[in-house]
Design a protein around this motif. Structure first.
Motif, mmCIF file in Angstrom:
data_model
loop_
_atom_site.group_PDB
_atom_site.id
_atom_site.type_symbol
_atom_site.label_atom_id
_atom_site.label_comp_id
_atom_site.label_asym_id
_atom_site.label_seq_id
_atom_site.Cartn_x
_atom_site.Cartn_y
_atom_site.Cartn_z
ATOM 1 N N GLY A 49 48.937 29.721 72.814
ATOM 2 C CA GLY A 49 49.641 28.542 73.276
ATOM 3 C C GLY A 49 48.856 27.826 74.356
ATOM 4 N N THR A 50 49.533 26.952 75.073
ATOM 5 C CA THR A 50 48.921 26.189 76.155
ATOM 6 C C THR A 50 49.333 26.784 77.495
ATOM 7 N N THR A 51 48.840 26.195 78.572
ATOM 8 C CA THR A 51 49.247 26.669 79.895
ATOM 9 C C THR A 51 50.757 26.512 80.081
ATOM 10 N N ALA A 52 51.334 25.483 79.469
ATOM 11 C CA ALA A 52 52.783 25.264 79.589
ATOM 12 C C ALA A 52 53.580 26.346 78.861
ATOM 13 N N ASP A 53 52.963 26.957 77.844
ATOM 14 C CA ASP A 53 53.654 27.984 77.059
ATOM 15 C C ASP A 53 53.453 29.387 77.604
ATOM 16 N N ALA A 54 52.478 29.564 78.467
ATOM 17 C CA ALA A 54 52.092 30.910 78.907
ATOM 18 C C ALA A 54 53.258 31.625 79.594
#
Length: 229
Positions: A49-54
């Protein structure tokens, strides 16, 4: 004096059955070559995922990606920028930077540490692995040397699947953050390289070879986590 014999040219099939066998052999070779890549995609499908999903995780692992005149390359800087962002947002507590320091004049971990400190990560929350000579070595050392059981891994999209698959194989429950990268010559080279690296990754995951350097356990991550509380 006898002239040396020239190597014989491979003969192409002369019959339809011969051509069919040749096509079957080529197709089988392509399937075998693509199996490791398929394994990487299937085994990491729900772990990216992305940093927002981490997810909130104690430790993030940032893999080295080269230096330019002693400074992180643009690719490495993007990885470190993502790690600093996760730290500032409170999603991680400690950053393990793992890279190559096989020569006195080449020190990826220290350059990575300097970058993170400039971008808001305290020195006490950064742990350096100076023997992360390749992805498998970094994953094994994270587990066996630094005692990391769970981590967010940060790398470019073309590399993150292999990193997650190998860290999972090494015993580190992993979630991969693939950072953006300009589609330049380096990006295309990296993507092509991953096709061949997938084969080695599959062998590493099956046979679990020892890293080039293992050494004694280090309490750096444990101490950094203790200072965070």
């Amino acid at each position: 004096m006898r002239r040396p014999e020239l190597p014989r040219r491979p003969r192409l099939p002369r019959t339809r059955a011969g051509w069919r066998r040749l096509v079957q052999v080529v197709m089988a070779g392509c399937v075998v070559a693509l199996l490791p890549v398929t394994w990487l995609y299937v085994s990491t499908a729900d772990r990216l995922g992305t940093t927002a999903d981490a997810p909130r995780t104690e430790v993030a692992v940032v893999f080295g990606a080269g230096l330019w005149n002693g400074e992180p390359s643009p690719y490495l800087a993007n990885r470190l920028k993502a790690a600093a962002e996760l730290y500032r947002e409170g999603r991680i507590e400690v950053v393990l930077v793992t890279g190559d320091n096989s020569r006195k004049d080449y020190d990826e971990p220290d350059a990575m540490r300097t970058y993170l400190k400039k971008h808001g990560v305290p020195d006490s929350r950064i742990v350096s692995d100076y023997a992360g000579f390749d992805t498998w070595d970094s994953c094994v050392r994270a587990k066996k040397i630094f005692g990391v059981d769970r981590a967010v891994l940060i790398s470019q999209g073309f590399h993150i699947r292999r990193a997650v698959a190998l860290c999972q194989a090494a015993g580190v429950e992993s979630y991969g953050v693939g950072v953006d990268a300009k589609h330049d010559v380096t990006w295309y080279y990296g993507g092509t390289r991953e096709i061949f690296a997938a084969g080695k990754a599959a062998l590493d995951a099956v046979f679990h070879p020892d890293p080039r350097f293992l050494g004694p356990k280090e309490p750096g991550v444990t101490r950094a986590l203790a200072s965070a509380r």
